[in-house]
Write an enzyme that holds these catalytic residues in place. Structure first.
Site, PDB file in Angstrom:
ATOM      1  N   PRO A 115       0.846  -1.200   0.000  1.00  0.00           N
ATOM      2  CG  PRO A 115       0.022  -1.016   2.176  1.00  0.00           C
ATOM      3  CD  PRO A 115       0.765  -1.952   1.268  1.00  0.00           C
TER       4      PRO A 115
ATOM      5  CG  ASP B 169       5.518  -0.091   2.669  1.00  0.00           C
ATOM      6  OD1 ASP B 169       4.311  -0.104   2.984  1.00  0.00           O
ATOM      7  OD2 ASP B 169       6.240  -1.113   2.724  1.00  0.00           O
ATOM      8  CG  HIS B 170       0.001   4.531   4.251  1.00  0.00           C
ATOM      9  ND1 HIS B 170       0.303   4.978   5.514  1.00  0.00           N
ATOM     10  CD2 HIS B 170      -0.990   5.341   3.799  1.00  0.00           C
ATOM     11  CE1 HIS B 170      -0.468   6.010   5.813  1.00  0.00           C
ATOM     12  NE2 HIS B 170      -1.265   6.257   4.795  1.00  0.00           N
ATOM     13  NE  ARG B 171       3.649  -3.059   3.595  1.00  0.00           N
ATOM     14  CZ  ARG B 171       4.296  -4.080   2.998  1.00  0.00           C
ATOM     15  NH1 ARG B 171       3.822  -5.307   3.134  1.00  0.00           N
ATOM     16  NH2 ARG B 171       5.379  -3.855   2.295  1.00  0.00           N
TER      17      ARG B 171
END
Length: 447
Positions: free
Chosen positions: A245, A419-421
Site C-alpha cells: 500500500p 510504503d504506508h505500512r
C-alpha cells in the site's frame, strides 16, 4: 566416483539462471579455482569457479539453456582413473514430483475413470515395459504423464503463446527434441487455448492476449524472448505495486544555490573529480534519513526494521531492464567518494558485472529522469525499502520571492513514494522538508 557439478546459487534470491557459456569442454582437465562457465542471473553475468580437480566427463546442460534450477546437475567431473562410461544420468526429478500426489490421493475414494483413460493408461504401461531405455535427459527436458515430451524452454513458451499442443509436433533437435523452429513452423491453433485464446485470470475477467492472431497478425511484430533480468523486474515490480500500500508526496525545490555550490566545488576539485547533481542529491537524501530515522525503515512480518545507516540505491537503466547499485553508508562519505563510487557501479551495472552484494541491501532509492526532461513522475517502491524518490528535471520557472516579486528560478519537482505500512504522511512530509533544506542550502551538508 564421479562428482556432480551443480548450478550454483549466485545470490540469496536466485532460483534459476541461464547457462550462458561453457569455457571448458568434455575431456578437459580442470583445477580448483579455474573458471569453467558463465551464468546469467536476473541482474548480472557471473563466472563459475571449479571447486574440485578432475576431467570433465559429461556436460549435462548445454550452453544457452534457460531456466536451469539452482542445484541442478550441469556437468559431471571424473576423478583420476575414472572414464566417461562411469557417468550416470541423474534421476528425473519431475517423475518423483508427480508420483507423490498420486500416493497422497490413493487413500481417498474416487469415481471410476472413463474407459478411454483406462485404455490409454494400459497402452502407456505396455509401451514402457517393452521399450528400451530412452536417451539421457538434460536439464531442459520434462516428463509429462503418459508420454515423454522433450522440448526446450523457449519452444514451450512460444507454444503456450501460440496455442500449440507440443504432443502434436515432431522435434527436429537431438533425440527428437522440440526446438524453436519446430514450434514457429507449426500452424497456430493446433490446440485451442481455453477461453478462445485469451487468459482467464482469477477474478474472472478475460484479458486480451497480445499474441492472439485476432489482435495482431503474426507478421506485424517481432517477438523478443524475456531474459532473466526482465522477468525478475516484471515480477518484483508487479508484486510491489499490487501488495505494498503506497502513496505519493511531491514538492518543488529551488536548485540555484545547489548549482552554484556544485560549480564552485568542481572548480576547486582535482581534474579527475567532477561532482554531479545526482551525487549531491544522494548525499542530501542520506543526511535527511539520519534527521528523520523513522523514514529509514523496512516492513517485515516480524516488525519494522529501522536501519542504522543510509544505504542509497540508485536506479541505473541497463539494456533489458533496471538495476539499483547501492552507495552504502552514504551519510559518512564525501562527495568525491560518492562520485567515484557511483561512476564505477554504474559502468559495471551496464556491463552486468555487479556482484549481488553491490545491488542488494539498500534502505532507500533514488530514480532520476531529469536528464530526459521529465518534469515529474512517481516510481514503484523497490522492496523491502520503505521509500523511493523520483527526481524530475530542473527548469526555469516563475517564482514569487519573499518580497512578493516574480523572479526566475531553477526549480525541480520531486515525488516521494512511501510504503504506508511503514511511513505515514506526516513522516514522509518531514523527510521531504529535511531533504529540501539540504538541497536549497547545500552548506548545511557540511555541518
Amino acid at each position: 566416483m564421479p562428482v556432480n557439478i551443480t548450478m550454483p546459487a549466485l545470490s540469496p534470491t536466485m532460483e534459476e539462471g541461464t547457462l550462458a557459456k561453457w569455457l571448458v569442454k568434455e575431456g578437459d582437465e580442470i583445477k580448483s579455482g579455474m573458471i569453467i562457465a558463465e551464468i546469467e542471473t536476473d541482474k548480472a553475468t557471473m563466472e563459475v569457479e571449479a571447486v574440485d580437480e578432475g576431467t570433465i566427463g559429461a556436460i549435462m546442460v548445454p550452453a544457452g539453456t534457460e531456466g536451469v534450477k539452482v542445484n541442478a546437475v550441469i556437468a559431471v567431473l571424473l576423478e583420476e582413473g575414472e572414464i566417461a562410461s562411469d557417468v550416470k544420468a541423474p534421476a528425473a526429478a519431475p517423475a518423483k514430483a508427480q508420483a507423490a500426489p498420486a500416493k497422497a490421493e490413493a487413500s481417498k475414494p474416487a469415481s471410476p475413470p472413463p474407459a478411454s483413460t483406462l485404455a490409454q493408461a494400459g497402452a502407456s504401461t505396455e509401451k514402457s515395459a517393452s521399450a528400451a531405455p530412452g536417451p539421457r535427459l538434460r536439464g531442459d527436458e520434462r516428463i509429462s504423464s503418459g508420454a515423454r515430451i522433450i522440448a526446450s524452454p523457449l519452444a514451450k513458451r512460444i507454444a503456450a503463446n501460440k496455442g500449440i499442443d507440443l504432443k502434436a509436433l515432431k522435434g527436429s533437435g537431438p533425440h527428437g527434441r522440440i526446438i524453436r523452429r519446430d514450434v514457429e513452423n507449426a500452424k497456430p491453433g493446433a490446440a485451442e487455448p481455453a477461453h478462445g485464446g485469451v487468459p482467464m485470470p482469477a477474478d474472472g475477467l478475460i484479458l486480451p492476449q497480445i499474441l492472439d492472431d485476432r489482435i495482431y497478425a503474426p507478421d506485424t511484430y517481432e517477438l523478443k524472448p524475456l531474459d532473466g533480468m526482465r522477468k525478475t523486474v516484471a515480477k518484483r515490480l508487479t508484486q510491489s505495486f499490487m501488495q505494498v500500500p503506497h502513496f505519493p508526496l511531491n514538492i518543488d525545490i529551488t536548485l540555484d544555490n545547489l548549482l552554484e555550490s556544485r560549480a564552485a566545488i568542481n572548480a576547486a576539485a582535482p581534474k579527475d573529480v567532477k561532482i554531479s547533481v545526482n551525487d549531491l542529491l544522494i548525499k542530501a537524501a542520506a543526511l535527511a534519513l539520519l534527521d528523520e530515522p523513522d523514514c529509514n525503515a523496512s516492513y517485515t512480518d516480524k516488525g519494522i526494521a529501522y536501519h542504522k545507516h543510509a544505504n542509497i540505491s540508485v536506479a541505473v537503466a541497463v539494456e533489458g531492464g533496471l538495476i539499483t547499485p547501492v552507495i552504502f553508508k552514504a551519510e559518512g562519505k564525501g562527495l568525491a567518494e560518492i562520485s567515484e563510487e557511483m561512476k564505477d557501479l554504474a559502468a559495471r551495472a551496464r556491463d552486468r558485472k555487479l556482484k549481488p552484494q553491490e545491488y542488494m541491501g539498500g534502505t532507500f532509492s533514488i530514480s532520476n529522469l531529469g536528464m530526459f526532461a521529465i518534469k515529474s513522475f512517481a516510481s514503484i517502491i523497490n522492496p523491502p525499502e520503505g521509500m523511493i524518490l523520483s527526481v524530475g528535471a530542473g527548469e526555469k520557472r516563475a517564482v514569487v520571492d519573499d518580497s512578493g516579486a516574480i523572479v526566475a528560478r531553477t526549480v525541480m519537482t520531486v515525488t516521494l513514494t512511501c510504503d504506508h505500512r511503514v511511513i505515514g504522511g506526516a513522516e514522509g512530509a518531514k523527510w521531504l522538508a529535511a531533504f529540501r533544506r539540504y538541497v536549497e542550502t547545500p552548506q548545511a551538508m557540511l555541518l
